[in-house]
Write a protein that holds these residues in place. Structure first.
Motif, PDB file in Angstrom:
ATOM      1  N   ALA A 146     126.522  34.804  30.870  1.00 50.39           N
ATOM      2  CA  ALA A 146     126.100  33.395  30.950  1.00 50.39           C
ATOM      3  C   ALA A 146     127.257  32.521  31.409  1.00 50.39           C
ATOM      4  O   ALA A 146     127.084  31.621  32.242  1.00 50.39           O
ATOM      5  CB  ALA A 146     125.571  32.934  29.596  1.00 50.39           C
ATOM      6  N   ARG A 147     128.427  32.800  30.891  1.00 49.99           N
ATOM      7  CA  ARG A 147     129.623  32.032  31.284  1.00 49.99           C
ATOM      8  C   ARG A 147     129.923  32.241  32.769  1.00 49.99           C
ATOM      9  O   ARG A 147     130.253  31.287  33.485  1.00 49.99           O
ATOM     10  CB  ARG A 147     130.816  32.466  30.440  1.00 49.99           C
ATOM     11  N   GLY A 148     129.799  33.476  33.242  1.00 53.44           N
ATOM     12  CA  GLY A 148     130.036  33.772  34.653  1.00 53.44           C
ATOM     13  C   GLY A 148     129.054  33.046  35.556  1.00 53.44           C
ATOM     14  O   GLY A 148     129.433  32.511  36.609  1.00 53.44           O
ATOM     15  N   LYS A 149     127.786  33.001  35.145  1.00 52.67           N
ATOM     16  CA  LYS A 149     126.778  32.286  35.933  1.00 52.67           C
ATOM     17  C   LYS A 149     127.063  30.795  35.970  1.00 52.67           C
ATOM     18  O   LYS A 149     126.896  30.135  36.996  1.00 52.67           O
ATOM     19  CB  LYS A 149     125.386  32.553  35.363  1.00 52.67           C
ATOM     20  N   GLU A 150     127.502  30.266  34.839  1.00 49.19           N
ATOM     21  CA  GLU A 150     127.835  28.846  34.773  1.00 49.19           C
ATOM     22  C   GLU A 150     129.007  28.526  35.691  1.00 49.19           C
ATOM     23  O   GLU A 150     128.983  27.538  36.438  1.00 49.19           O
ATOM     24  CB  GLU A 150     128.167  28.461  33.333  1.00 49.19           C
ATOM     25  N   LEU A 151     130.036  29.361  35.657  1.00 47.59           N
ATOM     26  CA  LEU A 151     131.194  29.153  36.528  1.00 47.59           C
ATOM     27  C   LEU A 151     130.813  29.287  37.999  1.00 47.59           C
ATOM     28  O   LEU A 151     131.330  28.537  38.844  1.00 47.59           O
ATOM     29  CB  LEU A 151     132.307  30.145  36.170  1.00 47.59           C
ATOM     30  N   GLN A 152     129.920  30.212  38.324  1.00 53.90           N
ATOM     31  CA  GLN A 152     129.460  30.380  39.701  1.00 53.90           C
ATOM     32  C   GLN A 152     128.745  29.131  40.190  1.00 53.90           C
ATOM     33  O   GLN A 152     128.985  28.668  41.306  1.00 53.90           O
ATOM     34  CB  GLN A 152     128.527  31.596  39.793  1.00 53.90           C
ATOM     35  N   SER A 153     127.892  28.555  39.342  1.00 54.06           N
ATOM     36  CA  SER A 153     127.179  27.336  39.746  1.00 54.06           C
ATOM     37  C   SER A 153     128.149  26.163  39.896  1.00 54.06           C
ATOM     38  O   SER A 153     127.997  25.332  40.799  1.00 54.06           O
ATOM     39  CB  SER A 153     126.069  27.007  38.756  1.00 54.06           C
ATOM     40  N   GLN A 154     129.166  26.093  39.038  1.00 53.96           N
ATOM     41  CA  GLN A 154     130.179  25.043  39.170  1.00 53.96           C
ATOM     42  C   GLN A 154     130.947  25.200  40.476  1.00 53.96           C
ATOM     43  O   GLN A 154     131.228  24.211  41.169  1.00 53.96           O
ATOM     44  CB  GLN A 154     131.149  25.079  37.984  1.00 53.96           C
ATOM     45  N   LEU A 155     131.288  26.430  40.815  1.00 56.21           N
ATOM     46  CA  LEU A 155     132.007  26.695  42.055  1.00 56.21           C
ATOM     47  C   LEU A 155     131.181  26.268  43.263  1.00 56.21           C
ATOM     48  O   LEU A 155     131.697  25.625  44.183  1.00 56.21           O
ATOM     49  CB  LEU A 155     132.352  28.184  42.163  1.00 56.21           C
ATOM     50  N   GLU A 156     129.903  26.615  43.259  1.00 56.66           N
ATOM     51  CA  GLU A 156     129.033  26.216  44.366  1.00 56.66           C
ATOM     52  C   GLU A 156     128.936  24.696  44.469  1.00 56.66           C
ATOM     53  O   GLU A 156     128.936  24.142  45.565  1.00 56.66           O
ATOM     54  CB  GLU A 156     127.655  26.839  44.190  1.00 56.66           C
ATOM     55  N   GLY A 157     128.869  24.020  43.333  1.00 60.83           N
ATOM     56  CA  GLY A 157     128.838  22.553  43.336  1.00 60.83           C
ATOM     57  C   GLY A 157     130.111  21.960  43.909  1.00 60.83           C
ATOM     58  O   GLY A 157     130.071  21.013  44.695  1.00 60.83           O
ATOM     59  N   LEU A 158     131.243  22.518  43.503  1.00 59.53           N
ATOM     60  CA  LEU A 158     132.530  22.025  44.029  1.00 59.53           C
ATOM     61  C   LEU A 158     132.658  22.277  45.523  1.00 59.53           C
ATOM     62  O   LEU A 158     133.177  21.427  46.264  1.00 59.53           O
ATOM     63  CB  LEU A 158     133.695  22.678  43.273  1.00 59.53           C
ATOM     64  N   GLN A 159     132.186  23.443  45.990  1.00 58.52           N
ATOM     65  CA  GLN A 159     132.232  23.734  47.422  1.00 58.52           C
ATOM     66  C   GLN A 159     131.363  22.751  48.202  1.00 58.52           C
ATOM     67  O   GLN A 159     131.743  22.306  49.287  1.00 58.52           O
ATOM     68  CB  GLN A 159     131.788  25.177  47.688  1.00 58.52           C
ATOM     69  N   ALA A 160     130.216  22.390  47.658  1.00 59.17           N
ATOM     70  CA  ALA A 160     129.347  21.413  48.310  1.00 59.17           C
ATOM     71  C   ALA A 160     130.023  20.050  48.356  1.00 59.17           C
ATOM     72  O   ALA A 160     129.951  19.344  49.376  1.00 59.17           O
ATOM     73  CB  ALA A 160     128.009  21.323  47.582  1.00 59.17           C
ATOM     74  N   GLN A 161     130.718  19.662  47.281  1.00 62.53           N
ATOM     75  CA  GLN A 161     131.433  18.381  47.260  1.00 62.53           C
ATOM     76  C   GLN A 161     132.557  18.374  48.293  1.00 62.53           C
ATOM     77  O   GLN A 161     132.769  17.367  48.983  1.00 62.53           O
ATOM     78  CB  GLN A 161     132.003  18.117  45.866  1.00 62.53           C
TER      79      GLN A 161
END
Length: 179
Positions: free
Chosen positions: A42-57
């Motif tokens: 769950a933590r890995g999935k959360e970090l992956q979604s955060q990374l994708e959000g930061l890349q979009a920003q």
């Protein structure tokens, strides 16, 4: 006072026992409790979604920077390339889904295909799987519609003349035909 010494014979483990113990210890040390494993996933999935959000920003910030510098043509070109890539991927996906839908529709009787062709792929798949799971029941008409073929050759006329008047034999004969 006399002291007695008792010799105790100690058994030394064989090399096979030591190797088995070492392997078991290694396996146990690598095991992770399921609760911790689930938490880490769950933590890995959360970090992956955060990374994708930061890349979009970052991508948006770079586009804004290029626009503010007057390089709109470069942004437009980049966006057109992304659209072309996504369109190609979407076409491949739609082609695959249509092939899959056609494959499942081929398993439906022709008179119902047109109706089912408008349905969603998952609904068609579920219908065909349900249809295939139903077993066909055949009826043996030679015995008046009975499906039990193990007593096919037994007829009341084949009973011994003395047995026809014996209620116990009739009971045994008829019990074979009960479902």
């Amino acid at each position: 006072m006399e002291t007695t010494h008792t010799e105790v014979k100690q058994e030394t483990p064989s090399t096979e026992d030591v190797q088995t113990q070492t392997i078991n210890d290694d396996v146990k040390s690598e095991q992770i409790p399921y609760a911790r494993f689930k938490k880490e996933i769950a933590r890995g999935k959360e970090l992956q979604s955060q990374l994708e959000g930061l890349q979009a920003q970052i991508s948006d910030a770079n586009e804004q920077k290029l626009i503010s510098e007057g390089k709109k043509d470069e942004v437009i070109t980049t966006q057109k390339e992304k659209i072309a890539q996504l369109t190609e991927t979407a076409e491949i996906g739609l082609k695959f889904m249509q092939e899959e839908k056609d494959r499942w529709l081929d398993k439906i009787p022709e008179e119902k295909r047109e109706l089912w062709s408008k349905a969603d792929l998952s609904l068609i798949r579920e219908y065909v799987e349900d249809r295939e799971s139903i077993k066909k029941v055949s009826v043996d008409n030679s015995m008046g519609g009975m499906t039990n073929t193990s007593f096919k050759d037994k007829k009341a006329s084949d009973m011994v003349k003395d047995g026809k008047s014996d209620p116990a034999q009739w009971k045994a004969f008829l019990s074979n035909f009960k479902s």
